[in-house]
Enzyme design. Structure first.
Site, mmCIF file in Angstrom:
data_model
loop_
_atom_site.group_PDB
_atom_site.id
_atom_site.type_symbol
_atom_site.label_atom_id
_atom_site.label_comp_id
_atom_site.label_asym_id
_atom_site.label_seq_id
_atom_site.Cartn_x
_atom_site.Cartn_y
_atom_site.Cartn_z
ATOM 1 N N VAL A 93 16.157 -43.355 4.661
ATOM 2 C CA VAL A 93 17.466 -44.141 4.461
ATOM 3 C C VAL A 93 17.841 -43.995 2.836
ATOM 4 O O VAL A 93 19.008 -43.671 2.804
ATOM 5 C CB VAL A 93 17.407 -45.580 4.782
ATOM 6 C CG1 VAL A 93 18.737 -46.499 4.506
ATOM 7 C CG2 VAL A 93 17.070 -45.966 6.367
ATOM 8 N N GLU A 137 7.572 -43.965 16.066
ATOM 9 C CA GLU A 137 6.554 -43.856 14.888
ATOM 10 C C GLU A 137 5.387 -43.663 15.558
ATOM 11 O O GLU A 137 5.254 -44.088 16.827
ATOM 12 C CB GLU A 137 6.578 -45.184 14.081
ATOM 13 C CG GLU A 137 7.786 -45.321 13.445
ATOM 14 C CD GLU A 137 7.909 -46.356 12.335
ATOM 15 O OE1 GLU A 137 6.961 -46.694 11.697
ATOM 16 O OE2 GLU A 137 8.892 -47.195 12.306
ATOM 17 N N GLY A 150 21.973 -50.625 12.667
ATOM 18 C CA GLY A 150 22.055 -49.336 12.059
ATOM 19 C C GLY A 150 23.530 -49.049 11.243
ATOM 20 O O GLY A 150 23.736 -50.138 10.400
ATOM 21 N N ILE A 191 26.361 -49.378 12.781
ATOM 22 C CA ILE A 191 27.335 -50.273 13.157
ATOM 23 C C ILE A 191 28.020 -51.619 12.404
ATOM 24 O O ILE A 191 27.188 -52.100 12.220
ATOM 25 C CB ILE A 191 26.946 -50.990 14.931
ATOM 26 C CG1 ILE A 191 26.323 -49.724 15.578
ATOM 27 C CG2 ILE A 191 28.074 -51.566 15.477
ATOM 28 C CD1 ILE A 191 25.533 -50.415 16.883
ATOM 29 N N GLY A 235 10.689 -37.767 16.596
ATOM 30 C CA GLY A 235 10.941 -38.838 15.417
ATOM 31 C C GLY A 235 11.863 -40.025 15.773
ATOM 32 O O GLY A 235 11.978 -40.697 14.726
ATOM 33 N N LYS A 282 15.372 -55.261 7.946
ATOM 34 C CA LYS A 282 15.431 -56.355 8.701
ATOM 35 C C LYS A 282 14.244 -57.575 8.716
ATOM 36 O O LYS A 282 14.391 -58.584 9.003
ATOM 37 C CB LYS A 282 15.745 -55.874 10.077
ATOM 38 C CG LYS A 282 14.637 -54.845 10.684
ATOM 39 C CD LYS A 282 15.180 -53.431 11.071
ATOM 40 C CE LYS A 282 14.372 -52.496 11.332
ATOM 41 N NZ LYS A 282 14.956 -51.164 11.361
ATOM 42 N N LYS A 328 16.297 -58.606 14.697
ATOM 43 C CA LYS A 328 17.752 -58.473 14.726
ATOM 44 C C LYS A 328 18.360 -59.561 15.429
ATOM 45 O O LYS A 328 19.486 -59.983 14.959
ATOM 46 C CB LYS A 328 18.225 -57.156 15.368
ATOM 47 C CG LYS A 328 17.457 -56.154 14.381
ATOM 48 C CD LYS A 328 17.447 -54.743 15.237
ATOM 49 C CE LYS A 328 17.076 -53.365 14.058
ATOM 50 N NZ LYS A 328 16.848 -52.133 14.758
ATOM 51 N N GLY A 334 18.906 -43.842 12.166
ATOM 52 C CA GLY A 334 19.140 -42.645 11.963
ATOM 53 C C GLY A 334 19.513 -42.628 10.213
ATOM 54 O O GLY A 334 20.079 -43.580 9.885
#
Lengths: 349, 349
Positions: free
Chosen positions: A12, A185, A129, A131, A182, A100, A200, A298
């Site tokens: 990120v 994890e 993400g 959105i 990917g 988060k 979330k 992503g």
């Protein structure tokens, strides 16, 4: 010129730095100012990296630089990230984050510190993400009482469930596939056991109801026991199985809340959110149901949300933020009808 | 106390006034101020109405009242509404609206007047009713180049198409049904001929690309010739027929744009937007596809958006608004693959 710092140069963090580089022109035109990533904090060196000269190891340089008023925390976790965020907010710097875990566990405290210091603590990227969901909930649904939130909030599990349906493979095989790509994890527990989705739904519920909701007190079930047989039988009945985060305020002191795999009709607005896409349905008393859909994870989708929060910090107006507080509340899992015929999964209408 | 005025006491106007009454407590807590509807402008009397004492007939009272700094224009049309909006903005008052016709036709000019006078002209409710889409596009996708917009933007036609599918009735019968329920007007042309959807795709495209897009220059086709036979054949092929507003920036000076009934796969994110629901898919270069879904019309959904814009005007920060300008641009309808086998409708992938 606006100087910012980025804490953490992982997926990120590098997305944030690259985004400001790639879309420099349009962003500067829109905010009428230049955005300069002055520091990137990371423990590694990144020799040869395009932005190597910005990488530093000493957090105090950022904390003490009076020219840096906005910091993106994309380290993750609730230890160092917590310590750094607290210090930055107390030093009068705004902090934006995709973390988060930290927001779910310490959001109440950090928002209060931000408010006290007249700075912002923004976390659009912590749910869904890229959105837009937190900002629209806070700003665009401000005239509503929000009553209910239903969402597909974890991209990894949604990818696994989609592959099980599309490729008719077992959970194990779909998980291995996700790990290769990917999307999952090496230790996939936080995703597949529903812990990430739980954080979330707690963040969104805290925001919606103004009540701090502790993720440790939620009934959480993951997707690790979902079989291909259940998925196929559900499909034949016109349903898809999705990992759902659900919450509903049933009275001032009662909230129905859980995370679990649920069967939803194929014609349900959430049903077409497949692969790593997330979709979050929010019910407001005036607006009815609204839904926000997009990539839940992503590099660049998440960076898009972090960067928009950074740009939001440029606005000088510190509003009376809708923060959440610890209040007496009963959290419970509602009774749900089961989809039978060998599926044995609760149904969300 | 914040004094506001509402121009027009029809469906949306009465929704705005009632909403501030119903959700008074939560709104005042959130904005830390009291919202007082000081005037309602309408040509009728509304004898016995709860808010009869607020109704006035003289626009100049509002224009000259220095205590009223925010006005909701929900009259509709581009004649009186245009004149009033211009005068209000020039007098230094912010204006919010649900008036898509006016925004599509005069948005560029009105936004410039607002900017010059350091006030806001906001129009969240002009597209997608209560769905947060304009504000999230402006604020949450600020770090993105927006490339493409695809949407189901008209509730009336979507209701008609849904009824044709679900109840297997003709266009004519579904339209009459919609009229009985108040979902379609006595003269339904603006909806069924795609004019309303055209205004909305123009507003979103102007905002996204920063280029003024004239609704009179768009290729528009309505749903009045869609047959039940086409709908059933499309369904058998795995498609639904929806009235789509589409735009894509293909280069700095070229935009593909049209409104027409299109076939979309049943698994497409837009496909489950049925009845009066709208859904708008926006592609950003960083975030990818995001979608906004909700009720595209109706008293309280639309009022929800108007009221959130009013609350947005309370923020003192006047940003460098992303406005649109008249620039040389070629608008064209793209070549689309047709869904054959007797359907003969363009396919949107």
């Amino acid at each position: 010129m606006v100087n910012i710092a980025v804490l953490g140069y992982g997926t990120v963090g590098s997305g944030v730095v690259e985004l400001f580089d790639i879309n420099k022109e349009i962003i500067e035109k829109r905010v009428n100012d230049e955005i300069n990533v002055k520091y990137i904090l990371d423990i590694k060196d990144f020799k040869g990296d395009k932005f190597e000269n910005k990488i530093i190891k000493d957090f105090d340089v950022i904390l003490n630089d009076k020219d840096v008023n906005i910091v993106a925390e994309v380290i993750g976790g609730a230890t160092i990230a917590y310590e750094y965020t607290k210090k930055l907010l107390e030093a009068g710097k705004s902090v934006v984050t995709s973390n988060k875990e930290l927001v779910a566990l310490k959001g109440e405290e950090l928002l209060k510190i931000a408010n006290k210091n007249n700075v912002k603590y923004l976390f659009e990227a912590s749910v869904g993400g890229g959105i837009p969901v937190i900002h629209p909930m806070k700003e665009c649904l401000k005239a509503n009482n929000i009553n209910e939130i239903i969402g597909i909030m974890n991209g990894t599990t949604n990818y696994i469930l989609t592959k099980m349906i599309e490729d008719k493979v077992s959970f194990k095989e779909a998980l291995e596939n996700a790990q290769k790509l990917g999307y999952a994890e090496a230790n996939p527990d936080a995703d597949i056991k529903g812990i990430d989705a739980c954080r979330k739904i707690c963040i969104l519920s805290s925001l919606a109801y103004g009540i701090n909701i502790d993720p440790n007190k939620i009934d959480v079930e993951g997707i690790e026991n979902i079989t291909l047989d259940q998925i196929e039988k559900a499909s034949n009945l016109g349903y898809v199985i999705k990992l759902i985060g659900y919450s509903k305020k049933t009275s001032e002191e009662k909230i129905s809340i859980f995370v679990a795999p649920c069967a939803i009709k194929k014609t349900h607005p959430l049903a077409n959110a497949n692969d790593v896409y997330n979709a979050i349905l929010v019910n407001g008393d005036m607006v009815g149901n609204v839904m926000f859909y997009g990539k839940g994870a992503g590099k660049f989708p998440t960076a898009s949300a972090v960067c928009s929060d950074i740009l939001e910090c440029l606005k000088k107006d510190i509003e009376n933020e809708i923060i959440w507080e610890t209040k007496p509340v009963t959290l419970m899992k509602p009774e749900l009808k089961m989809l039978n015929d060998g599926v044995n999964i609760p149904v969300l209408e």
